[in-house]
Design a protein around this motif. Structure first.
Motif, PDB file in Angstrom:
ATOM      1  N   GLU A 320      64.518  77.722 -58.916  1.00  0.00           N
ATOM      2  CA  GLU A 320      64.065  77.126 -60.068  1.00  0.00           C
ATOM      3  C   GLU A 320      63.474  76.423 -60.176  1.00  0.00           C
ATOM      4  O   GLU A 320      62.310  77.197 -59.544  1.00  0.00           O
ATOM      5  CB  GLU A 320      64.729  76.913 -61.439  1.00  0.00           C
ATOM      6  N   GLU A 434      68.369  75.761 -64.647  1.00  0.00           N
ATOM      7  CA  GLU A 434      66.339  76.041 -64.045  1.00  0.00           C
ATOM      8  C   GLU A 434      65.819  74.506 -64.627  1.00  0.00           C
ATOM      9  O   GLU A 434      66.766  74.131 -62.850  1.00  0.00           O
ATOM     10  CB  GLU A 434      66.371  76.803 -65.506  1.00  0.00           C
ATOM     11  N   ASP A 526      64.652  76.061 -70.929  1.00  0.00           N
ATOM     12  CA  ASP A 526      64.306  75.969 -69.704  1.00  0.00           C
ATOM     13  C   ASP A 526      63.159  74.885 -69.184  1.00  0.00           C
ATOM     14  O   ASP A 526      63.499  74.329 -67.987  1.00  0.00           O
ATOM     15  CB  ASP A 526      64.096  78.002 -69.694  1.00  0.00           C
TER      16      ASP A 526
END
Ligand code: FEO
Ligand code: CA
Ligand code: CA
Length: 633
Positions: A320, A434, A526
């Motif tokens: 991520e 994330e 996120d």
């Protein structure tokens, strides 16, 4: 034209060639917010006026949820487009072609698609001039090709590959506005076919060798570039995430080994479908090509001729982002999440110390060090605010059972198959890690666990930092390392927020923790970013149906939190069908850059230009205060 916008010409927008000029003004927003919203509005205004006194950090009033095809901001703020998909980087174009007929060669000279993580690098001694490195994660076939479907030819695939990777652009401040500098010699595209050097322990390993690269040292391309990191020595880290989705097999009966399966290899490529037209992505012929992706790539933005480098010491997974920190004894720490249901959180610690006086001395710093994976205990099961302890476990060949008996021949294989090694040591399976960020004020580390509808199944126990079965809303995890030293092996953790929908559900499990209310609710946190003052900015990539479990949440959005009080306010709502992702700040903290990715991914948007029958374009937005103050303050 939307209620929330008005036309206003600027040098910036003339320069970037937008056919219509957009600003979002305080006055327009104020009127629109009062016009929209209905019942939701009245609750929001009340909540904002009450909560405004609670936080010394947050200086704006929370705004209501919205479902409009525009940006919505608090009164007193404005936004403009910094750059959009397809914009030419160089002086002579080629210009964006909305027909979709432009070639791959054109796209390689234009800003890539679906911008995601980004970092800003000021020129030494000049805070009005900077480079920005910006990820281009993937592309939308619906808008990329005239036919709007899966790639139908090698040329189609080549064009998709040209959309992905990284764009490096120069930006300058003119007056009170930051502008993209078309034609700067620093402007550069790194894309799905750019030569990249492989460095670190896995370079030249047998699992990385292909017929096109028998030495296993030079890979073509970086793609599916999700989020990012910025090193203290002035380089950019771009993180390869859903790389497996680019691969498939011409043999529908092909079987895969445990490592290939663990990274998601399938014969039928998911959504992307490059392999029928580009044999490099055909696992029947090039199985090792899969191992050459899923890495963190380091780029020197100030040297446009430099070759990017895949840093294999940081491990291979669906990366991520990469959050940099420093141990008490001066070594580099890189925190990283692996975004897949039930995958892990990692950290890397360099062997050598960071040289803060000679940036080039850190050129190979990320090639030598130790990779660790996180294990969390069950915590105290407090439903509103669970907390507990955790530890980092070393992923080194010969330790903790990671050896030949477990199928690992050497350290290179441990890194290439990091997921398998982390399972051997009993790492905790997380709810899709994330972004990770480190607080500039107290060093605590925050990580979004975006959601996990499979929690409670598939060997993923409910509890600890993953406290909810069928978790559709997500949570933000936080940890503080022992002695506040990022080099420590142990840490204490808690959940900063458990997202939920208190307008639809009762009880913490679905309504969320006590710092969630009907006025600030969101799902699937996120992106994350800290500004210099320590405000925590939260970006969402969630369900924007505005119905059922998600009723009242509206489009994806950006919120801002006070880490000390836990208070969260909604700062921005994005346009229809977008994900809000990628965040960076100007050195004076008076401009916030934020990414709007895939507006109208399922139709219904013409953001940001709003041309009749126009295409939506992923864009980087520049947000500032009309009075010139610090954003968020
Ligand atoms: Fe590209 Fe996990 O987001
Ligand atoms: Ca993301
Ligand atoms: Ca996401």
């Amino acid at each position: 034209m939307s209620l929330l916008e008005e036309n206003q010409a600027t040098d910036l927008e003339t320069m970037v060639g937008l056919s219509r000029r957009r600003f979002i003004s305080a006055g327009a927003l104020c009127g629109a917010a009062m016009f929209l919203g209905g019942n939701l509005l009245s609750r929001s205004v009340l909540a904002a006026s009450v909560s405004a006194a609670n936080s010394n950090l947050l200086g704006f009033a929370s705004i209501p949820a919205a479902t409009h095809d525009t940006l919505t901001l608090p009164p007193g703020y404005r936004a403009s487009v910094l750059i959009s998909w397809g914009q030419p980087l160089h002086a002579q174009g080629p210009a964006f072609d909305p027909s979709g007929n432009g070639s791959a060669e054109h796209q390689e000279l234009q800003f890539g698609d679906n911008n995601d993580g980004m970092s800003l690098f000021p020129f030494p001694g000049d805070d009005n001039r900077a480079l920005m490195a910006i990820n281009n994660e993937y592309t939308n076939y619906r808008y990329l090709y005239p036919h709007g479907g899966m790639p139908q030819s090698a040329a189609d695939v080549h064009k998709a590959q040209a959309c992905e990777g990284v764009s490096v652009i120069e930006v300058q401040r003119k007056g009170d506005q930051w502008q993209f500098v078309q034609g700067s010699p620093y402007n550069r595209r790194i894309h799905g076919n750019t030569p990249i050097r492989v460095a670190g322990p896995a370079a030249s390993h047998a699992l990385l060798k292909t017929s096109a690269d028998p030495k296993g040292q030079t890979v073509l391309g970086t793609f599916q570039n999700c989020a990012n990191g910025k090193t203290p020595w002035g380089t950019y880290l771009t993180c390869e995430e859903n790389f497996t989705d680019c691969f498939g097999s011409s043999d529908p009966q092909q079987t895969f080994d445990a490592a290939q399966k663990r990274y998601g290899a399938v014969a039928t490529s998911k959504e992307i479908n490059w392999h029928p037209h580009d044999p490099r992505f055909d696992l029947a012929h090039n199985p090792n090509e899969l191992n050459r992706h899923g890495w963190v790539v380091e780029i020197d933005p100030f040297d446009p001729t430099s070759t990017p480098v895949k840093r294999t010491a940081l491990g291979r997974f669906k990366h991520e982002n990469a959050a940099l920190a420093e141990t008490h004894d001066g070594r580099a720490v890189v925190y990283m999440g692996d975004d897949e249901r039930g995958e892990f959180i990692y950290k890397f610690i360099s062997r050598d110390r960071i040289n803060h006086t000679d940036a080039k001395a850190n050129r190979d710093l990320l090639d030598h060090g130790t990779l660790y994976v996180a294990r969390f205990d069950a915590g105290d099961n407090n439903p509103d605010h669970p907390k507990g302890q955790g530890q980092w476990i070393e992923l080194t060949h010969g330790q903790h059972g990671i050896d030949a008996s477990a199928g690992f021949a050497d350290q290179a294989q441990v890194l290439i198959q990091a997921r398998l090694a982390a399972s051997v040591v009993g790492a905790t399976r997380m709810d899709r890690p994330e972004w990770i960020v480190v607080s500039p004020t107290d060093g605590q580390v925050y990580c979004t666990l975006t959601n996990n509808a499979k929690r409670g199944e598939d060997g993923q126990p409910v509890g600890g930092p993953n406290p909810r079965e069928k978790n559709v809303y997500g949570q933000i995890l936080r940890w503080r390392t022992e002695g506040d030293d990022h080099g420590a092996d142990t840490f204490g953790w808690d959940l900063f927020v458990v997202a939920g929908n208190p307008a639809v559900h009762a009880g913490t499990a679905k309504a969320g923790s006590s710092n969630i209310n009907p006025q600030n609710m969101f799902n699937s946190p996120d992106g994350l970013g800290f500004d210099d003052a320590g405000r925590l900015w939260i970006l969402s990539d969630g369900d924007y149906s505005n119905a059922g479990d998600f009723a009242g949440m509206g489009n994806n959005q950006m919120l801002c939190a006070d880490p000390a009080t836990g208070e969260i306010r909604r700062f921005m709502v994005g346009p229809v069908g977008c994900e809000v992702t990628g965040i960076s700040f100007s050195p004076d903290q008076k401009t916030l850059f934020v990414g709007i990715q895939h507006p109208g991914e399922n139709g219904g948007s013409t953001f940001p230009e709003h041309l009749p029958n126009g295409k939506p374009r992923s864009s980087v937005m520049a947000i500032s205060r009309i009075d010139g103050g610090i954003v968020g303050a």
